[in-house]
Design a protein around this motif. Sequence first.
Motif, PDB file in Angstrom:
ATOM      1  N   ARG A  35      -0.117 -16.659   1.912  1.00 19.16           N
ATOM      2  CA  ARG A  35      -1.069 -15.578   1.628  1.00 19.16           C
ATOM      3  C   ARG A  35      -2.129 -16.041   0.632  1.00 19.16           C
ATOM      4  O   ARG A  35      -3.322 -15.773   0.798  1.00 19.16           O
ATOM      5  CB  ARG A  35      -0.315 -14.356   1.086  1.00 19.16           C
ATOM      6  N   ALA A  63      -0.077  -7.064   5.183  1.00 20.23           N
ATOM      7  CA  ALA A  63       0.747  -6.035   5.824  1.00 20.23           C
ATOM      8  C   ALA A  63      -0.032  -5.324   6.933  1.00 20.23           C
ATOM      9  O   ALA A  63       0.496  -5.078   8.022  1.00 20.23           O
ATOM     10  CB  ALA A  63       1.229  -5.036   4.777  1.00 20.23           C
ATOM     11  N   ALA A  64      -1.297  -4.997   6.651  1.00 22.40           N
ATOM     12  CA  ALA A  64      -2.110  -4.312   7.658  1.00 22.40           C
ATOM     13  C   ALA A  64      -2.341  -5.200   8.875  1.00 22.40           C
ATOM     14  O   ALA A  64      -2.262  -4.728  10.025  1.00 22.40           O
ATOM     15  CB  ALA A  64      -3.448  -3.893   7.039  1.00 22.40           C
ATOM     16  N   TYR A 110       6.419  -5.393   3.145  1.00 19.77           N
ATOM     17  CA  TYR A 110       5.964  -6.762   2.915  1.00 19.77           C
ATOM     18  C   TYR A 110       6.210  -7.184   1.464  1.00 19.77           C
ATOM     19  O   TYR A 110       6.600  -8.325   1.194  1.00 19.77           O
ATOM     20  CB  TYR A 110       4.479  -6.913   3.241  1.00 19.77           C
ATOM     21  N   THR A 111       6.013  -6.262   0.537  1.00 24.96           N
ATOM     22  CA  THR A 111       6.275  -6.575  -0.880  1.00 24.96           C
ATOM     23  C   THR A 111       7.735  -6.947  -1.085  1.00 24.96           C
ATOM     24  O   THR A 111       8.045  -7.891  -1.819  1.00 24.96           O
ATOM     25  CB  THR A 111       5.901  -5.372  -1.767  1.00 24.96           C
ATOM     26  N   ARG A 116      -4.745 -10.063  -0.192  1.00 25.54           N
ATOM     27  CA  ARG A 116      -3.869  -9.161  -0.921  1.00 25.54           C
ATOM     28  C   ARG A 116      -2.651  -8.847  -0.046  1.00 25.54           C
ATOM     29  O   ARG A 116      -2.696  -8.977   1.180  1.00 25.54           O
ATOM     30  CB  ARG A 116      -4.604  -7.871  -1.283  1.00 25.54           C
ATOM     31  N   ARG A 117      -1.575  -8.408  -0.691  1.00 26.70           N
ATOM     32  CA  ARG A 117      -0.373  -8.055   0.067  1.00 26.70           C
ATOM     33  C   ARG A 117      -0.657  -6.972   1.089  1.00 26.70           C
ATOM     34  O   ARG A 117      -0.200  -7.032   2.241  1.00 26.70           O
ATOM     35  CB  ARG A 117       0.729  -7.595  -0.884  1.00 26.70           C
ATOM     36  N   ALA A 118      -1.403  -5.972   0.693  1.00 30.95           N
ATOM     37  CA  ALA A 118      -1.695  -4.859   1.599  1.00 30.95           C
ATOM     38  C   ALA A 118      -2.488  -5.331   2.805  1.00 30.95           C
ATOM     39  O   ALA A 118      -2.326  -4.806   3.916  1.00 30.95           O
ATOM     40  CB  ALA A 118      -2.457  -3.763   0.852  1.00 30.95           C
ATOM     41  N   GLU A 119      -3.347  -6.342   2.614  1.00 28.24           N
ATOM     42  CA  GLU A 119      -4.139  -6.857   3.730  1.00 28.24           C
ATOM     43  C   GLU A 119      -3.259  -7.593   4.732  1.00 28.24           C
ATOM     44  O   GLU A 119      -3.424  -7.438   5.950  1.00 28.24           O
ATOM     45  CB  GLU A 119      -5.239  -7.764   3.192  1.00 28.24           C
ATOM     46  N   SER A 170       4.418  -1.994   6.787  1.00 25.66           N
ATOM     47  CA  SER A 170       4.026  -1.265   5.584  1.00 25.66           C
ATOM     48  C   SER A 170       3.866  -2.219   4.404  1.00 25.66           C
ATOM     49  O   SER A 170       4.570  -3.235   4.322  1.00 25.66           O
ATOM     50  CB  SER A 170       5.064  -0.200   5.247  1.00 25.66           C
ATOM     51  N   PRO A 171       2.958  -1.930   3.481  1.00 22.05           N
ATOM     52  CA  PRO A 171       2.816  -2.761   2.275  1.00 22.05           C
ATOM     53  C   PRO A 171       4.108  -2.844   1.472  1.00 22.05           C
ATOM     54  O   PRO A 171       4.411  -3.885   0.890  1.00 22.05           O
ATOM     55  CB  PRO A 171       1.711  -2.052   1.483  1.00 22.05           C
ATOM     56  N   GLU A 172       4.874  -1.748   1.447  1.00 24.81           N
ATOM     57  CA  GLU A 172       6.127  -1.748   0.694  1.00 24.81           C
ATOM     58  C   GLU A 172       7.126  -2.729   1.295  1.00 24.81           C
ATOM     59  O   GLU A 172       7.820  -3.458   0.567  1.00 24.81           O
ATOM     60  CB  GLU A 172       6.724  -0.326   0.670  1.00 24.81           C
TER      61      GLU A 172
END
Length: 291
Positions: A18, A45-46, A55-56, A40-43, A51-53
């Motif tokens: 990442r 995940a998308a 992937y985190t 970013r993590r959210a990117e 979900s971002p959670e």
Amino acid sequence: MSATAPVSDLAHFLRSRRAGLAPEVVGLPRTGSRRLYGLRRAEVAALAGISPEYYTRLEQGRQRRPSPEVLDALATAMRLDEDSRRHLHHLAAGGAHQANDRAPVDPPTVPKATLRLLRSLSVWPAHVVTPMRDILAWNDAAAWLHVDFASLPTRYRNFAWFAFCDPRAPDLFADWHAVAHSNVNRLRHALAADPHNERGRQLVAELASQSSQFKAMWDKHDVRGPHTGSKTFLHPQAGPLQLDYTAYVIPGRHALELVVLTTDENSPTYAALTTAASQRRDRVIAHPQWD
């Protein structure tokens, strides 16, 4: 967790991929407020459709059993090549097994047919290597090109160890950094497929303690399987030698590789190899593993 613990490696691998993936590569704009080079993590995940959670939790090592579908989605989102995609699946699978679940494995032995082939190759340097880069057998041309492997203690007959811990290596390889990095990548690949391999784990620990360069390359978490390529050797007697190498996987449970180095037969390198071979004709070198 240790440097080679499967769950830790999965989390580290995801973070490293990442961090090294620029937004432009996946079609995202780079805004002026962005401080990170990578995504970013959210990117991520998308892009992967999770979900971002979730992937985190993967990056933190709290989610141990991602499905093959999730792994493939992440590999596609992160633009992983085939070696890295397989590596991601190996890391995830390794976390589901414990060391005591593995059946004892006999030490690897080189098939007699392969040894006969090595003996027959008088001009082309060739050797047999384990996934952990241990050198099990070689011909005279390989000893002439690299180093007299028989003079090394058995535990140091290893290409990764030679690259990082033998003072002759930087002088032998014109692009030492590429050779060293390739050995690190191969070790990563091998330990992902066999995460509880005691020899591999000990080797990585020893190299990390002996070489800061190894540790820095190891922490990048790059990976690559068997492949073809070229190397330039700076031989102390013959000078620069340009050779192409190919790794042939020997069928069997130990995934040994026969590596053969060749060159164009009209090249100066071929002339140097044939001259060296002719000078070895009267020599008899005992290879312990052939006795």
